[in-house]
Motif scaffolding. Structure first.
Motif, PDB file in Angstrom:
ATOM      1  N   ILE A 139      25.114 -14.288  -9.663  1.00  0.00           N
ATOM      2  CA  ILE A 139      24.616 -15.600  -9.253  1.00  0.00           C
ATOM      3  C   ILE A 139      24.927 -16.707 -10.255  1.00  0.00           C
ATOM      4  CG2 ILE A 139      22.508 -16.898  -8.764  1.00  0.00           C
ATOM      5  CD1 ILE A 139      21.339 -14.350  -7.605  1.00  0.00           C
ATOM      6  N   ALA A 140      24.797 -16.444 -11.552  1.00  0.00           N
ATOM      7  CA  ALA A 140      24.853 -17.494 -12.584  1.00  0.00           C
ATOM      8  C   ALA A 140      26.248 -18.112 -12.723  1.00  0.00           C
ATOM      9  CB  ALA A 140      24.412 -16.925 -13.921  1.00  0.00           C
ATOM     10  N   LEU A 141      26.246 -19.353 -13.189  1.00  0.00           N
ATOM     11  CA  LEU A 141      27.498 -20.086 -13.420  1.00  0.00           C
ATOM     12  C   LEU A 141      28.268 -19.514 -14.606  1.00  0.00           C
ATOM     13  CD1 LEU A 141      26.189 -23.726 -12.894  1.00  0.00           C
ATOM     14  CD2 LEU A 141      27.500 -22.328 -11.303  1.00  0.00           C
ATOM     15  N   LYS A 142      27.576 -18.870 -15.479  1.00  0.00           N
ATOM     16  CA  LYS A 142      28.203 -18.289 -16.668  1.00  0.00           C
ATOM     17  C   LYS A 142      29.313 -17.301 -16.301  1.00  0.00           C
ATOM     18  CE  LYS A 142      26.812 -15.289 -20.532  1.00  0.00           C
ATOM     19  NZ  LYS A 142      25.666 -14.604 -21.130  1.00  0.00           N
ATOM     20  N   TYR A 143      29.127 -16.565 -15.213  1.00  0.00           N
ATOM     21  CA  TYR A 143      30.094 -15.558 -14.780  1.00  0.00           C
ATOM     22  C   TYR A 143      30.866 -16.016 -13.535  1.00  0.00           C
ATOM     23  CZ  TYR A 143      27.320 -12.539 -17.832  1.00  0.00           C
ATOM     24  OH  TYR A 143      26.663 -11.991 -18.909  1.00  0.00           O
ATOM     25  N   GLU A 144      30.997 -17.296 -13.335  1.00  0.00           N
ATOM     26  CA  GLU A 144      31.630 -17.840 -12.137  1.00  0.00           C
ATOM     27  C   GLU A 144      33.103 -17.426 -12.023  1.00  0.00           C
ATOM     28  OE1 GLU A 144      31.188 -22.040  -9.953  1.00  0.00           O
ATOM     29  OE2 GLU A 144      32.043 -22.128 -11.956  1.00  0.00           O
ATOM     30  N   GLN A 145      33.819 -17.368 -13.135  1.00  0.00           N
ATOM     31  CA  GLN A 145      35.240 -17.036 -13.114  1.00  0.00           C
ATOM     32  C   GLN A 145      35.489 -15.525 -13.040  1.00  0.00           C
ATOM     33  OE1 GLN A 145      37.522 -19.389 -12.821  1.00  0.00           O
ATOM     34  NE2 GLN A 145      35.881 -20.894 -12.865  1.00  0.00           N
ATOM     35  N   SER A 149      33.071  -7.864  -8.423  1.00  0.00           N
ATOM     36  CA  SER A 149      33.040  -6.458  -8.028  1.00  0.00           C
ATOM     37  C   SER A 149      32.039  -5.703  -8.899  1.00  0.00           C
ATOM     38  CB  SER A 149      34.430  -5.828  -8.181  1.00  0.00           C
ATOM     39  OG  SER A 149      34.759  -5.687  -9.548  1.00  0.00           O
ATOM     40  N   ARG A 150      31.591  -4.578  -8.379  1.00  0.00           N
ATOM     41  CA  ARG A 150      30.634  -3.766  -9.129  1.00  0.00           C
ATOM     42  C   ARG A 150      31.276  -3.183 -10.387  1.00  0.00           C
ATOM     43  NH1 ARG A 150      28.562  -1.183  -3.603  1.00  0.00           N
ATOM     44  NH2 ARG A 150      30.784  -1.312  -3.318  1.00  0.00           N
ATOM     45  N   LYS A 151      32.536  -2.801 -10.279  1.00  0.00           N
ATOM     46  CA  LYS A 151      33.246  -2.223 -11.421  1.00  0.00           C
ATOM     47  C   LYS A 151      33.386  -3.248 -12.545  1.00  0.00           C
ATOM     48  CE  LYS A 151      37.290   0.594 -12.356  1.00  0.00           C
ATOM     49  NZ  LYS A 151      38.483   1.212 -11.783  1.00  0.00           N
ATOM     50  N   GLN A 152      33.765  -4.471 -12.186  1.00  0.00           N
ATOM     51  CA  GLN A 152      33.918  -5.525 -13.188  1.00  0.00           C
ATOM     52  C   GLN A 152      32.553  -5.915 -13.769  1.00  0.00           C
ATOM     53  OE1 GLN A 152      36.775  -6.550 -14.366  1.00  0.00           O
ATOM     54  NE2 GLN A 152      35.803  -7.935 -15.808  1.00  0.00           N
ATOM     55  N   ALA A 153      31.546  -5.921 -12.925  1.00  0.00           N
ATOM     56  CA  ALA A 153      30.194  -6.227 -13.401  1.00  0.00           C
ATOM     57  C   ALA A 153      29.744  -5.191 -14.423  1.00  0.00           C
ATOM     58  CB  ALA A 153      29.219  -6.258 -12.227  1.00  0.00           C
ATOM     59  N   TYR A 154      30.041  -3.922 -14.167  1.00  0.00           N
ATOM     60  CA  TYR A 154      29.668  -2.877 -15.111  1.00  0.00           C
ATOM     61  C   TYR A 154      30.366  -3.075 -16.453  1.00  0.00           C
ATOM     62  CZ  TYR A 154      29.528   1.558 -17.512  1.00  0.00           C
ATOM     63  OH  TYR A 154      29.376   2.509 -18.479  1.00  0.00           O
ATOM     64  N   LYS A 155      31.669  -3.363 -16.421  1.00  0.00           N
ATOM     65  CA  LYS A 155      32.428  -3.547 -17.667  1.00  0.00           C
ATOM     66  C   LYS A 155      31.872  -4.708 -18.488  1.00  0.00           C
ATOM     67  CE  LYS A 155      36.868  -1.705 -16.159  1.00  0.00           C
ATOM     68  NZ  LYS A 155      38.265  -2.007 -15.830  1.00  0.00           N
ATOM     69  N   VAL A 156      31.611  -5.821 -17.834  1.00  0.00           N
ATOM     70  CA  VAL A 156      31.135  -7.016 -18.535  1.00  0.00           C
ATOM     71  C   VAL A 156      29.712  -6.804 -19.065  1.00  0.00           C
ATOM     72  CG1 VAL A 156      30.498  -9.446 -18.227  1.00  0.00           C
ATOM     73  CG2 VAL A 156      32.644  -8.585 -17.268  1.00  0.00           C
TER      74      VAL A 156
END
Length: 180
Positions: A139-145, A149-156
């Protein structure tokens, strides 16, 4: 001990005589009959070996001051910021966990309950932190770019939060289902 036996200051039981005969390397019969000096085993070089388990002397337990230990136990429980575990308490007091549980059952039960409650609240806080971070990722603007995906969310989030893998995966799955 040998000098006390020789000078007749200590009586000799059969058990002590067995140990003495074994230590000297003579038979028990030769020792009891007074023929130990004539025994050919007297100069056996193995006489310095340790006693086997059946011959070993019994070690007596040291008596403990229970009142002193309970006072120290209460001091540890009341004086610590976070409730200590049973193992930590036993190590600080220099006694076993079994001794503490046997002698001070009520105090140890309250210590265990307080420690478990603290551990459970910390677990819940980490779970809520994982859910908050996962929801913020989508949701947040911090991660807008970032890719959504769930995989990318896990890595970050793994790098950002340092939370355990399965806690993050569950939180990411819940947040993903709620948002998409």
């Amino acid at each position: 001990m040998l000098l006390r036996i020789i000078e007749h200051r200590q009586s000799v039981s059969l058990k002590v005589a067995r140990r003495l005969a074994y230590r000297l390397g003579v038979s028990l019969y030769a020792l009891l009959s007074g023929e130990a000096a004539n025994s050919s085993l007297l100069l056996n070089p193995e006489w310095v070996q340790e006693f086997p388990p059946g011959f070993a002397p019994i070690e007596h337990k040291k008596p403990r001051d229970h009142a002193k230990i309970v006072k120290a136990l209460r001091g540890i429980i009341e004086g610590s910021l976070a409730p200590p575990s049973k193992k930590q308490v036993a190590l600080q007091l220099g006694v076993s966990i079994g001794y503490l549980e046997y002698r001070f059952l009520a105090l140890m039960a309250s210590t265990v309950k307080n420690h478990n409650d603290l551990a459970e609240s910390e677990r819940l806080n980490r779970k809520l932190q994982a859910r908050r971070a996962a929801l913020e990722y989508f949701i947040a603007l911090k991660y807008e770019q970032a890719a959504k995906s769930r995989k990318q969310a896990y890595k970050v989030l793994r790098q950002d939060t340092g939370l355990p893998k399965f806690m993050l995966k569950e939180a990411i799955q819940d947040a993903y289902m709620a948002v998409f």
